[in-house]
Design a protein around this motif. Sequence first.
Motif, PDB file in Angstrom:
ATOM      1  N   GLY A 102       0.818  -1.205   0.000  1.00  0.00           N
ATOM      2  CA  GLY A 102       0.000   0.000   0.000  1.00  0.00           C
ATOM      3  C   GLY A 102       0.853   1.256   0.000  1.00  0.00           C
ATOM      4  N   PRO A 103       0.204   2.427   0.072  1.00  0.00           N
ATOM      5  CA  PRO A 103       0.932   3.700   0.089  1.00  0.00           C
ATOM      6  C   PRO A 103       1.737   3.857   1.380  1.00  0.00           C
ATOM      7  CG  PRO A 103      -1.442   4.023  -0.251  1.00  0.00           C
ATOM      8  CD  PRO A 103      -1.240   2.598   0.145  1.00  0.00           C
ATOM      9  N   ASP A 104       2.682   4.811   1.387  1.00  0.00           N
ATOM     10  CA  ASP A 104       3.454   5.017   2.599  1.00  0.00           C
ATOM     11  C   ASP A 104       2.611   5.773   3.630  1.00  0.00           C
ATOM     12  OD1 ASP A 104       4.049   7.950   2.695  1.00  0.00           O
ATOM     13  OD2 ASP A 104       4.979   7.523   0.764  1.00  0.00           O
ATOM     14  N   PRO A 105       3.032   5.755   4.895  1.00  0.00           N
ATOM     15  CA  PRO A 105       2.199   6.326   5.962  1.00  0.00           C
ATOM     16  C   PRO A 105       1.805   7.788   5.739  1.00  0.00           C
ATOM     17  CG  PRO A 105       3.882   4.935   6.936  1.00  0.00           C
ATOM     18  CD  PRO A 105       4.185   4.995   5.469  1.00  0.00           C
ATOM     19  N   ASP A 106       2.726   8.617   5.277  1.00  0.00           N
ATOM     20  CA  ASP A 106       2.371  10.028   5.074  1.00  0.00           C
ATOM     21  C   ASP A 106       1.350  10.190   3.952  1.00  0.00           C
ATOM     22  OD1 ASP A 106       3.758  11.186   7.144  1.00  0.00           O
ATOM     23  OD2 ASP A 106       5.611  11.397   5.990  1.00  0.00           O
ATOM     24  N   ARG A 107       1.475   9.371   2.928  1.00  0.00           N
ATOM     25  CA  ARG A 107       0.505   9.392   1.831  1.00  0.00           C
ATOM     26  C   ARG A 107      -0.883   9.058   2.400  1.00  0.00           C
ATOM     27  NH1 ARG A 107       1.758  12.165  -2.375  1.00  0.00           N
ATOM     28  NH2 ARG A 107      -0.255  12.053  -3.402  1.00  0.00           N
ATOM     29  N   LEU A 108      -0.929   8.013   3.222  1.00  0.00           N
ATOM     30  CA  LEU A 108      -2.204   7.595   3.808  1.00  0.00           C
ATOM     31  C   LEU A 108      -2.796   8.697   4.681  1.00  0.00           C
ATOM     32  CD1 LEU A 108      -1.353   3.929   4.840  1.00  0.00           C
ATOM     33  CD2 LEU A 108      -3.160   4.612   3.245  1.00  0.00           C
ATOM     34  N   ALA A 109      -1.947   9.332   5.475  1.00  0.00           N
ATOM     35  CA  ALA A 109      -2.461  10.309   6.433  1.00  0.00           C
ATOM     36  C   ALA A 109      -2.870  11.607   5.745  1.00  0.00           C
ATOM     37  CB  ALA A 109      -1.403  10.594   7.496  1.00  0.00           C
ATOM     38  N   PHE A 110      -2.072  12.055   4.797  1.00  0.00           N
ATOM     39  CA  PHE A 110      -2.241  13.434   4.325  1.00  0.00           C
ATOM     40  C   PHE A 110      -2.877  13.553   2.945  1.00  0.00           C
ATOM     41  CE2 PHE A 110       1.001  13.545   7.587  1.00  0.00           C
ATOM     42  CZ  PHE A 110       0.533  14.601   8.368  1.00  0.00           C
ATOM     43  N   PHE A 111      -3.021  12.456   2.238  1.00  0.00           N
ATOM     44  CA  PHE A 111      -3.543  12.568   0.872  1.00  0.00           C
ATOM     45  C   PHE A 111      -4.757  11.679   0.625  1.00  0.00           C
ATOM     46  CE2 PHE A 111       0.681  14.314   0.781  1.00  0.00           C
ATOM     47  CZ  PHE A 111       0.520  15.453   0.016  1.00  0.00           C
ATOM     48  N   ARG A 112      -5.478  11.355   1.682  1.00  0.00           N
ATOM     49  CA  ARG A 112      -6.797  10.734   1.502  1.00  0.00           C
ATOM     50  C   ARG A 112      -7.849  11.701   2.005  1.00  0.00           C
ATOM     51  NH1 ARG A 112      -7.479   5.880   4.819  1.00  0.00           N
ATOM     52  NH2 ARG A 112      -5.871   6.922   6.058  1.00  0.00           N
ATOM     53  N   ASP A 113      -8.997  11.701   1.373  1.00  0.00           N
ATOM     54  CA  ASP A 113     -10.096  12.565   1.813  1.00  0.00           C
ATOM     55  C   ASP A 113     -10.931  11.841   2.865  1.00  0.00           C
ATOM     56  OD1 ASP A 113      -9.279  14.520   0.052  1.00  0.00           O
ATOM     57  OD2 ASP A 113     -10.576  13.795  -1.570  1.00  0.00           O
ATOM     58  N   ALA A 114     -11.870  12.575   3.431  1.00  0.00           N
ATOM     59  CA  ALA A 114     -12.673  12.013   4.532  1.00  0.00           C
ATOM     60  C   ALA A 114     -13.385  10.732   4.103  1.00  0.00           C
ATOM     61  CB  ALA A 114     -13.682  13.050   5.024  1.00  0.00           C
ATOM     62  N   ASP A 115     -13.859  10.690   2.876  1.00  0.00           N
ATOM     63  CA  ASP A 115     -14.612   9.482   2.472  1.00  0.00           C
ATOM     64  C   ASP A 115     -13.702   8.275   2.288  1.00  0.00           C
ATOM     65  OD1 ASP A 115     -13.380  10.268   0.169  1.00  0.00           O
ATOM     66  OD2 ASP A 115     -15.183  10.296  -1.085  1.00  0.00           O
ATOM     67  N   GLU A 116     -12.396   8.488   2.305  1.00  0.00           N
ATOM     68  CA  GLU A 116     -11.476   7.359   2.215  1.00  0.00           C
ATOM     69  C   GLU A 116     -10.953   6.940   3.594  1.00  0.00           C
ATOM     70  OE1 GLU A 116      -8.776   7.951  -1.540  1.00  0.00           O
ATOM     71  OE2 GLU A 116      -9.384   9.913  -0.772  1.00  0.00           O
ATOM     72  N   TYR A 117     -11.189   7.754   4.598  1.00  0.00           N
ATOM     73  CA  TYR A 117     -10.784   7.380   5.958  1.00  0.00           C
ATOM     74  C   TYR A 117     -11.723   6.300   6.487  1.00  0.00           C
ATOM     75  CZ  TYR A 117      -6.822  10.253   7.354  1.00  0.00           C
ATOM     76  OH  TYR A 117      -5.566  10.760   7.506  1.00  0.00           O
ATOM     77  N   ARG A 118     -11.186   5.446   7.367  1.00  0.00           N
ATOM     78  CA  ARG A 118     -11.955   4.303   7.866  1.00  0.00           C
ATOM     79  C   ARG A 118     -12.093   4.332   9.390  1.00  0.00           C
ATOM     80  NH1 ARG A 118     -13.362   4.370   3.654  1.00  0.00           N
ATOM     81  NH2 ARG A 118     -13.149   2.930   1.910  1.00  0.00           N
ATOM     82  N   ASN A 119     -11.842   5.520  10.003  1.00  0.00           N
ATOM     83  CA  ASN A 119     -11.930   5.570  11.461  1.00  0.00           C
ATOM     84  C   ASN A 119     -13.386   5.538  11.919  1.00  0.00           C
ATOM     85  OD1 ASN A 119     -11.756   8.507  10.378  1.00  0.00           O
ATOM     86  ND2 ASN A 119     -12.805   8.676  12.351  1.00  0.00           N
ATOM     87  N   ALA A 120     -13.563   5.136  13.168  1.00  0.00           N
ATOM     88  CA  ALA A 120     -14.890   5.164  13.771  1.00  0.00           C
ATOM     89  C   ALA A 120     -15.229   6.597  14.171  1.00  0.00           C
ATOM     90  CB  ALA A 120     -14.925   4.260  14.996  1.00  0.00           C
TER      91      ALA A 120
END
Lengths: 262, 325, 185
Positions: free
Chosen positions: A72-90
């Motif tokens: 998958g993408p690197d951690p910073d990519r995951l944190a900073f370049f996904r929009d809200a609809d791509e986040y999976r947090n509760a």
Amino acid sequence: MSEPTTLGSELTRALLERLTALGDDELVLGHRDSEWTGHAPILEEDIAIANVAQDEIGHAVLWYGLVEQLGGPDPDRLAFFRDADEYRNAALVDRPRGDWAFTMARQFLFDAYEAELLPRLERSSYAPVADAAAKVRREELFHLRHSALWLERLAHGTDESRRRLTAALDELLPLLPGLLAPLPGDAALAAAGVYPEAAELADAVLARVGAALEAAGLARPTLEPPADAAGADRRQRPDGVLAALLAEMQSVARSDPQAEGW
Amino acid sequence: MTVTDRDPLAHEDPRRLAEFEARIAAGEKIEPGDWMPSEYRRQLIRMISQHAHSEWVGMLPEGAWITAAPSLRRKLILIAKVQDEAGHGQYLYHAAETLGATREEMVDALLEGRAKYSSVFNYPTLTWADVGMIGWLVDGAAIKNQVMLAGCSYGPYSRAMVRICAEETFHHKQGQEMVRRYAAGSPAQRRMAQDALDRWWWPAMMMLGPHDSDSPNTPLLKRWGVKVKTNDEVRQEFLDEHAPELLEAGLSIPDPELRFDEATGHWVHGPIDWDEFWRVVKGDGPMNAERLAARRQAHEEGRWVREAMAAHAARAASATGAVPA
Amino acid sequence: MSHAADTQWPRWEVLKQDAEGKPHQAVGSVHAADAEHALLMARTVFARRPSAVSMWVAPAASVRSFTAQELAEREAPTERAPAAGAPERYLVVRKASHRRSMAFGELVGEVEGANVDEALAAALARLAGEPVLALWLVEARAVVRSDPAEADPWFGPARDKTYKQQSVYSSRATARQDAAKGVPR
């Protein structure tokens, strides 16, 4: 250490989703906790909450790191370049910071969840997950001690502290099943021994939370275990709270397309 | 020796004063409980509590960027750094407490605007690069001061400084790392770094305090081993280290008169705008009101929390028959 | 601005042990509401970096402090209070040097005494011939200690937070290389 399970493509996809959700929960919670830095009720607790924030964000880096290892993408990519609809947090973790009672109650619920999740994850058939869980669990012991202490003190402090704590729990407890709800791929992961079985985990967390609230002299909540399909909860962001959080969090990282790093 | 118009030592027992000064001359540390001139106690409480306030208020300018740090590593570093500042404030309040001041009194003095703190924290942090520049310049200047104070004659202040110095180097280095990277980065990052230097250079130079000629406390504090160097001496150390490093990073320093003097081996700076310095110290800086308002708000919003814990402890103590601490 | 009296909570002295076999050292204090809270706050304030295996806290009121000057000027107790009941145990913390240090002094042992005077006499007898620049007597029963069985989760995680250690920051040369390559970490 057991040989890492060789994951087929379906399991890999499921695990990527699950690891991303684990990382997102930690990052968003850590971000909310970090909003206290410089603003806590007393210096010692300012330092304490900043510690919790660092720990949670550090755990996000661990889970995201496993995503990267699986292609998958690197951690910073995951944190900073996904929009809200791509986040999976509760939703539990992204609610605004609130007062100290809200923050401690939320932290307690999350810590109680991790106190049940992590020992199970340490038995994962996928060794990298088991190893990461062992690291996270070491820090969570202290978190739980801290948040449980506050829960008990606020419940038996003043009328105001009890009122604020009760209000916080009224808002937070209905969100707890969303944290426990399985993602669509979790059943397959559970069958392969990679991730714990959702219903058993949920029962254990709810029992732990209920017992702790009762011990603190608070009403034992009637909590229903999450329905199977409730994992969809993690994708619904009707109120824009997460989007606003991310807009701020990602503002600098996304401000300069030519920047090669920060 | 007359250091001010009214000698603050006139009422002290000359024998005890001489013994005290002999101990300091011999390199001994003064500990709580030891005899000390009341002026020594007063000056230390003033200095240490101002220093503590500076750390506590100093959390705010950088803390404002925690939620926008552009990488996970930068986010962790910044939380840890601002957390250290709380820790340093905590150590310093402790040092002042050993002289009989209470934290309640010191916090009150700050929140009511009766206490000073470092003028540098009354400037705004306008871009992310300011976080790096504060680390490099403001912490760089602070370290020079703190290394000096680690040798101070009062044991608890010296110990707090030794602990702080050990932690503060990380603050300086992470700032340096950021600014160097941005100075060699994209055009926007380079602009951001230069703009940050343009705004923070003079506040950092000023934060080491007024010229020796305008620093009335310095002679007595030096005599008593509280300050080991003058403000100008510490500022010169800061300048000699930072000017060449900033230039090497490819940035320009906003001082047209800045030059290296081959004869002395020192860098020479242009005139400092002391009117601005005193304006900011006296509460008229760009962010004085905001900083104190933020501190007051956190204090007021935390009041019920502190009271709840105290109530819980009192009840638990009475239940067990124990005397509360 | 007027408001009700504030509380910053009572003060607790903190004793920290950096490594097995080394003595506990008096490193500073924390404000905390009660003993259990004080221990958590001590860990929070004094173990942000990896240099601890054990931590103790004691209410500031349970600590009696004597500098060398105070000891020299102290009048011998005229009448010793009768030793009623079991003697009290005290930890003895001593400052032995004027060298620069992060800690006030270190634990040198425990003494017993029916009162502070007796305990002080016992401590000074034990340290006879050794430098005593200052001394603390800490009521042993007021001391709350971290659980040795939990030393790893209490103090281990700080080791992984390498970003707080100055040694991980790149030198000038590598910073330029990193910047050129766009290395994000």
